[in-house]
Design a protein around this motif. Structure first.
Motif, mmCIF file in Angstrom:
data_model
loop_
_atom_site.group_PDB
_atom_site.id
_atom_site.type_symbol
_atom_site.label_atom_id
_atom_site.label_comp_id
_atom_site.label_asym_id
_atom_site.label_seq_id
_atom_site.Cartn_x
_atom_site.Cartn_y
_atom_site.Cartn_z
ATOM 1 N N ASN A 137 0.822 -1.210 0.000
ATOM 2 C CA ASN A 137 0.000 0.000 0.000
ATOM 3 C C ASN A 137 0.857 1.261 0.000
ATOM 4 O OD1 ASN A 137 -2.421 -1.403 -0.077
ATOM 5 N ND2 ASN A 137 -2.640 -1.434 2.135
ATOM 6 N N ARG A 138 1.906 1.269 0.828
ATOM 7 C CA ARG A 138 2.769 2.451 0.852
ATOM 8 C C ARG A 138 3.523 2.576 -0.462
ATOM 9 N NH1 ARG A 138 7.401 3.541 5.342
ATOM 10 N NH2 ARG A 138 8.465 1.983 4.087
ATOM 11 N N GLY A 139 3.942 1.438 -1.022
ATOM 12 C CA GLY A 139 4.630 1.481 -2.311
ATOM 13 C C GLY A 139 3.759 2.065 -3.404
ATOM 14 N N VAL A 140 2.508 1.646 -3.451
ATOM 15 C CA VAL A 140 1.590 2.193 -4.459
ATOM 16 C C VAL A 140 1.353 3.682 -4.194
ATOM 17 C CG1 VAL A 140 -0.744 2.069 -5.423
ATOM 18 C CG2 VAL A 140 0.518 -0.035 -4.947
ATOM 19 N N ALA A 141 1.228 4.060 -2.933
ATOM 20 C CA ALA A 141 1.045 5.476 -2.596
ATOM 21 C C ALA A 141 2.276 6.283 -3.011
ATOM 22 C CB ALA A 141 0.755 5.630 -1.106
ATOM 23 N N TYR A 142 3.465 5.753 -2.726
ATOM 24 C CA TYR A 142 4.687 6.433 -3.167
ATOM 25 C C TYR A 142 4.695 6.579 -4.691
ATOM 26 C CZ TYR A 142 7.362 6.288 1.278
ATOM 27 O OH TYR A 142 7.836 6.490 2.553
ATOM 28 N N LYS A 143 4.379 5.497 -5.395
ATOM 29 C CA LYS A 143 4.374 5.555 -6.858
ATOM 30 C C LYS A 143 3.369 6.586 -7.348
ATOM 31 C CE LYS A 143 3.420 2.923 -10.992
ATOM 32 N NZ LYS A 143 2.237 3.714 -11.345
ATOM 33 N N SER A 144 2.215 6.633 -6.712
ATOM 34 C CA SER A 144 1.164 7.566 -7.122
ATOM 35 C C SER A 144 1.551 9.022 -6.891
ATOM 36 C CB SER A 144 -0.131 7.256 -6.381
ATOM 37 O OG SER A 144 -0.579 5.955 -6.725
ATOM 38 N N GLN B 193 5.174 -7.440 -10.158
ATOM 39 C CA GLN B 193 4.406 -6.609 -11.087
ATOM 40 C C GLN B 193 4.463 -5.138 -10.661
ATOM 41 O OE1 GLN B 193 0.348 -7.915 -11.836
ATOM 42 N NE2 GLN B 193 -0.313 -5.800 -11.945
ATOM 43 N N ASN B 194 4.234 -4.879 -9.388
ATOM 44 C CA ASN B 194 4.267 -3.501 -8.900
ATOM 45 C C ASN B 194 5.639 -2.882 -9.047
ATOM 46 O OD1 ASN B 194 1.585 -3.750 -8.240
ATOM 47 N ND2 ASN B 194 1.873 -3.655 -6.041
ATOM 48 N N ARG B 195 6.673 -3.652 -8.717
ATOM 49 C CA ARG B 195 8.028 -3.103 -8.842
ATOM 50 C C ARG B 195 8.365 -2.855 -10.308
ATOM 51 N NH1 ARG B 195 13.228 -5.981 -6.145
ATOM 52 N NH2 ARG B 195 13.044 -7.303 -7.992
ATOM 53 N N ALA B 196 7.949 -3.772 -11.188
ATOM 54 C CA ALA B 196 8.181 -3.578 -12.622
ATOM 55 C C ALA B 196 7.515 -2.297 -13.106
ATOM 56 C CB ALA B 196 7.656 -4.778 -13.414
ATOM 57 N N ASN B 197 6.315 -2.045 -12.641
ATOM 58 C CA ASN B 197 5.591 -0.855 -13.071
ATOM 59 C C ASN B 197 6.290 0.415 -12.594
ATOM 60 O OD1 ASN B 197 3.480 0.217 -14.580
ATOM 61 N ND2 ASN B 197 2.147 0.351 -12.816
ATOM 62 N N ALA B 198 6.796 0.407 -11.366
ATOM 63 C CA ALA B 198 7.532 1.573 -10.857
ATOM 64 C C ALA B 198 8.837 1.759 -11.630
ATOM 65 C CB ALA B 198 7.802 1.415 -9.359
ATOM 66 N N LEU B 199 9.533 0.663 -11.900
ATOM 67 C CA LEU B 199 10.768 0.746 -12.689
ATOM 68 C C LEU B 199 10.479 1.286 -14.090
ATOM 69 C CD1 LEU B 199 12.293 -2.640 -11.529
ATOM 70 C CD2 LEU B 199 13.382 -0.397 -11.209
ATOM 71 N N ARG B 200 9.384 0.853 -14.665
ATOM 72 C CA ARG B 200 8.977 1.346 -15.989
ATOM 73 C C ARG B 200 8.736 2.843 -15.937
ATOM 74 N NH1 ARG B 200 4.455 3.135 -18.039
ATOM 75 N NH2 ARG B 200 3.305 2.599 -16.166
ATOM 76 N N GLU B 201 8.043 3.301 -14.906
ATOM 77 C CA GLU B 201 7.772 4.737 -14.757
ATOM 78 C C GLU B 201 9.069 5.541 -14.684
ATOM 79 O OE1 GLU B 201 5.011 6.644 -14.627
ATOM 80 O OE2 GLU B 201 3.417 5.157 -14.475
ATOM 81 N N LYS C 159 7.139 9.175 -6.208
ATOM 82 C CA LYS C 159 8.326 8.795 -5.428
ATOM 83 C C LYS C 159 8.687 7.347 -5.764
ATOM 84 C CE LYS C 159 6.818 11.996 -1.880
ATOM 85 N NZ LYS C 159 6.064 12.132 -0.642
ATOM 86 N N TYR C 160 9.137 7.153 -7.000
ATOM 87 C CA TYR C 160 9.355 5.804 -7.531
ATOM 88 C C TYR C 160 10.439 5.038 -6.786
ATOM 89 C CZ TYR C 160 6.675 7.940 -11.256
ATOM 90 O OH TYR C 160 5.708 8.598 -11.953
ATOM 91 N N GLU C 161 11.520 5.725 -6.410
ATOM 92 C CA GLU C 161 12.603 5.034 -5.701
ATOM 93 C C GLU C 161 12.114 4.467 -4.379
ATOM 94 O OE1 GLU C 161 12.854 8.241 -6.717
ATOM 95 O OE2 GLU C 161 14.387 8.251 -8.284
ATOM 96 N N LEU C 162 11.290 5.240 -3.668
ATOM 97 C CA LEU C 162 10.760 4.768 -2.388
ATOM 98 C C LEU C 162 9.784 3.611 -2.593
ATOM 99 C CD1 LEU C 162 10.269 8.201 -0.594
ATOM 100 C CD2 LEU C 162 12.042 6.486 -0.148
ATOM 101 N N ALA C 163 8.990 3.678 -3.663
ATOM 102 C CA ALA C 163 8.086 2.566 -3.980
ATOM 103 C C ALA C 163 8.891 1.300 -4.242
ATOM 104 C CB ALA C 163 7.231 2.913 -5.200
ATOM 105 N N ILE C 164 9.942 1.435 -5.011
ATOM 106 C CA ILE C 164 10.782 0.273 -5.344
ATOM 107 C C ILE C 164 11.415 -0.298 -4.075
ATOM 108 C CG2 ILE C 164 12.909 -0.412 -6.539
ATOM 109 C CD1 ILE C 164 11.965 1.649 -8.766
ATOM 110 N N GLU C 165 11.844 0.567 -3.173
ATOM 111 C CA GLU C 165 12.406 0.089 -1.900
ATOM 112 C C GLU C 165 11.378 -0.734 -1.126
ATOM 113 O OE1 GLU C 165 14.058 3.241 0.490
ATOM 114 O OE2 GLU C 165 15.290 3.965 -1.177
ATOM 115 N N ASP C 166 10.134 -0.264 -1.076
ATOM 116 C CA ASP C 166 9.096 -1.004 -0.349
ATOM 117 C C ASP C 166 8.813 -2.350 -1.009
ATOM 118 O OD1 ASP C 166 8.811 0.809 1.682
ATOM 119 O OD2 ASP C 166 6.878 1.595 1.023
#
Length: 177
Positions: free
Chosen positions: A68-75, A101-109, A78-85
Protein backbone atom coordinates in the motif's frame (compact mmCIF):
# COMPACT_ATOMS: atom_id res chain seq x y z
CA UNK A 1 -30.06 -14.57 36.38
CA UNK A 2 -26.49 -13.23 36.26
CA UNK A 3 -25.39 -10.62 38.76
CA UNK A 4 -25.32 -7.22 37.00
CA UNK A 5 -22.54 -5.95 39.25
CA UNK A 6 -20.35 -8.94 38.40
CA UNK A 7 -21.01 -8.51 34.69
CA UNK A 8 -20.20 -4.80 34.91
CA UNK A 9 -16.92 -5.55 36.67
CA UNK A 10 -15.97 -8.08 33.96
CA UNK A 11 -16.83 -5.61 31.18
CA UNK A 12 -14.86 -2.82 32.84
CA UNK A 13 -11.90 -5.15 33.31
CA UNK A 14 -12.00 -6.03 29.62
CA UNK A 15 -12.16 -2.38 28.63
CA UNK A 16 -9.26 -1.50 30.93
CA UNK A 17 -7.09 -4.40 29.76
CA UNK A 18 -4.11 -3.43 27.67
CA UNK A 19 -4.54 -3.86 23.93
CA UNK A 20 -2.82 -6.89 22.45
CA UNK A 21 0.58 -6.27 20.90
CA UNK A 22 0.19 -4.92 17.40
CA UNK A 23 -3.32 -3.53 17.88
CA UNK A 24 -2.16 0.02 17.16
CA UNK A 25 -0.07 -1.19 14.21
CA UNK A 26 -3.04 -3.10 12.79
CA UNK A 27 -5.22 -0.02 13.26
CA UNK A 28 -2.67 2.14 11.48
CA UNK A 29 -2.44 -0.44 8.71
CA UNK A 30 -6.24 -0.44 8.33
CA UNK A 31 -6.33 3.37 8.22
CA UNK A 32 -3.46 3.28 5.71
CA UNK A 33 -5.57 1.09 3.45
CA UNK A 34 -8.63 3.32 3.78
CA UNK A 35 -6.53 6.41 2.97
CA UNK A 36 -5.00 4.58 0.01
CA UNK A 37 -8.44 3.45 -1.21
CA UNK A 38 -9.69 7.05 -1.22
CA UNK A 39 -6.57 8.35 -3.04
CA UNK A 40 -5.27 10.18 0.05
CA UNK A 41 -1.77 8.98 -0.75
CA UNK A 42 0.09 11.25 1.66
CA UNK A 43 -2.21 10.12 4.48
CA UNK A 44 -1.69 6.50 3.45
CA UNK A 45 2.07 6.96 3.48
CA UNK A 46 1.92 8.36 7.03
CA UNK A 47 -0.24 5.58 8.46
CA UNK A 48 1.59 2.84 6.58
CA UNK A 49 4.91 4.18 7.81
CA UNK A 50 3.65 4.18 11.39
CA UNK A 51 2.44 0.59 11.06
CA UNK A 52 5.66 -0.58 9.35
CA UNK A 53 7.98 1.15 11.81
CA UNK A 54 6.10 -0.29 14.80
CA UNK A 55 7.77 -3.65 14.22
CA UNK A 56 4.53 -5.26 15.41
CA UNK A 57 3.03 -6.44 12.10
CA UNK A 58 2.91 -10.07 11.11
CA UNK A 59 4.56 -10.84 7.78
CA UNK A 60 1.28 -10.80 5.79
CA UNK A 61 0.27 -7.47 7.37
CA UNK A 62 3.75 -6.04 6.81
CA UNK A 63 3.62 -7.07 3.14
CA UNK A 64 0.20 -5.41 2.78
CA UNK A 65 1.50 -2.20 4.38
CA UNK A 66 4.57 -2.20 2.15
CA UNK A 67 2.45 -2.74 -0.96
CA UNK A 68 0.00 0.00 0.00
CA UNK A 69 2.77 2.45 0.85
CA UNK A 70 4.63 1.48 -2.31
CA UNK A 71 1.59 2.19 -4.46
CA UNK A 72 1.04 5.48 -2.60
CA UNK A 73 4.69 6.43 -3.17
CA UNK A 74 4.37 5.56 -6.86
CA UNK A 75 1.16 7.57 -7.12
CA UNK A 76 2.99 10.62 -5.75
CA UNK A 77 5.95 10.17 -8.09
CA UNK A 78 8.33 8.79 -5.43
CA UNK A 79 9.35 5.80 -7.53
CA UNK A 80 12.60 5.03 -5.70
CA UNK A 81 10.76 4.77 -2.39
CA UNK A 82 8.09 2.57 -3.98
CA UNK A 83 10.78 0.27 -5.34
CA UNK A 84 12.41 0.09 -1.90
CA UNK A 85 9.10 -1.00 -0.35
CA UNK A 86 8.44 -3.64 -3.02
CA UNK A 87 12.00 -4.93 -2.67
CA UNK A 88 11.63 -5.18 1.11
CA UNK A 89 8.35 -7.06 0.71
CA UNK A 90 9.96 -9.40 -1.83
CA UNK A 91 12.55 -10.38 0.78
CA UNK A 92 9.64 -11.70 2.85
CA UNK A 93 7.60 -13.12 -0.06
CA UNK A 94 9.99 -13.87 -2.94
CA UNK A 95 7.32 -15.73 -4.92
CA UNK A 96 4.69 -13.00 -4.86
CA UNK A 97 3.81 -12.19 -8.48
CA UNK A 98 2.00 -8.96 -7.56
CA UNK A 99 5.11 -7.56 -5.87
CA UNK A 100 7.17 -8.16 -9.01
CA UNK A 101 4.41 -6.61 -11.09
CA UNK A 102 4.27 -3.50 -8.90
CA UNK A 103 8.03 -3.10 -8.84
CA UNK A 104 8.18 -3.58 -12.62
CA UNK A 105 5.59 -0.85 -13.07
CA UNK A 106 7.53 1.57 -10.86
CA UNK A 107 10.77 0.75 -12.69
CA UNK A 108 8.98 1.35 -15.99
CA UNK A 109 7.77 4.74 -14.76
CA UNK A 110 11.40 5.61 -14.02
CA UNK A 111 12.43 4.54 -17.52
CA UNK A 112 14.45 1.53 -16.35
CA UNK A 113 12.95 -0.80 -18.95
CA UNK A 114 15.55 -3.55 -18.61
CA UNK A 115 14.95 -4.01 -14.87
CA UNK A 116 11.20 -3.61 -15.41
CA UNK A 117 11.23 -6.31 -18.06
CA UNK A 118 13.13 -8.67 -15.77
CA UNK A 119 10.63 -8.14 -12.95
CA UNK A 120 7.53 -8.43 -15.12
CA UNK A 121 8.82 -11.66 -16.60
CA UNK A 122 9.23 -13.05 -13.06
CA UNK A 123 5.66 -11.95 -12.32
CA UNK A 124 4.33 -13.64 -15.45
CA UNK A 125 6.31 -16.80 -14.74
CA UNK A 126 4.77 -16.94 -11.25
CA UNK A 127 1.23 -16.10 -12.41
CA UNK A 128 0.77 -16.38 -16.18
CA UNK A 129 -2.96 -15.64 -15.86
CA UNK A 130 -2.47 -12.21 -14.29
CA UNK A 131 -4.04 -9.71 -16.66
CA UNK A 132 -2.35 -6.88 -14.78
CA UNK A 133 1.10 -8.34 -15.37
CA UNK A 134 0.44 -8.66 -19.10
CA UNK A 135 -0.79 -5.07 -19.16
CA UNK A 136 2.41 -3.87 -17.49
CA UNK A 137 4.37 -6.00 -19.99
CA UNK A 138 2.55 -4.11 -22.75
CA UNK A 139 3.34 -0.76 -21.14
CA UNK A 140 7.02 -1.74 -21.00
CA UNK A 141 6.98 -2.68 -24.70
CA UNK A 142 5.22 0.59 -25.46
CA UNK A 143 7.84 2.52 -23.50
CA UNK A 144 10.58 0.78 -25.47
CA UNK A 145 8.98 1.88 -28.73
CA UNK A 146 7.54 -1.52 -29.70
CA UNK A 147 3.88 -0.81 -30.56
CA UNK A 148 3.27 -4.26 -32.09
CA UNK A 149 4.61 -6.04 -29.01
CA UNK A 150 2.68 -3.68 -26.77
CA UNK A 151 -0.57 -4.40 -28.60
CA UNK A 152 0.04 -8.15 -28.33
CA UNK A 153 0.55 -7.92 -24.55
CA UNK A 154 -2.42 -5.58 -24.10
CA UNK A 155 -4.55 -8.06 -26.04
CA UNK A 156 -3.38 -10.85 -23.74
CA UNK A 157 -4.39 -8.73 -20.73
CA UNK A 158 -7.80 -8.09 -22.27
CA UNK A 159 -8.31 -11.76 -23.10
CA UNK A 160 -7.65 -12.62 -19.44
CA UNK A 161 -9.94 -9.86 -18.17
CA UNK A 162 -12.40 -9.03 -20.97
CA UNK A 163 -14.54 -6.73 -18.80
CA UNK A 164 -11.64 -4.41 -17.92
CA UNK A 165 -12.38 -0.97 -19.36
CA UNK A 166 -8.76 0.24 -19.07
CA UNK A 167 -7.49 -2.70 -21.14
CA UNK A 168 -10.28 -2.33 -23.69
CA UNK A 169 -9.69 1.42 -24.02
CA UNK A 170 -5.97 0.83 -24.46
CA UNK A 171 -6.59 -1.58 -27.36
CA UNK A 172 -9.05 0.87 -28.92
CA UNK A 173 -6.53 3.71 -28.63
CA UNK A 174 -8.45 5.60 -25.95
CA UNK A 175 -6.00 4.92 -23.12
CA UNK A 176 -3.50 7.50 -21.95
CA UNK A 177 -0.99 5.06 -20.43
Amino acid sequence: MPNKTGLTVVLLALLAAPLPAGADAIGDNNICYSKFATADYEGAIGYCTSAIESGELSDPDLIAALINRGVAYKSTGKYELAIEDYTRALRIAPKDALLYQNRANALREMGDYDAALEDIQKSIDLDPKSAGAWYVRGAIAEGRGDPNGARKYFMTALSLDPENKVYRDKILGRGSR
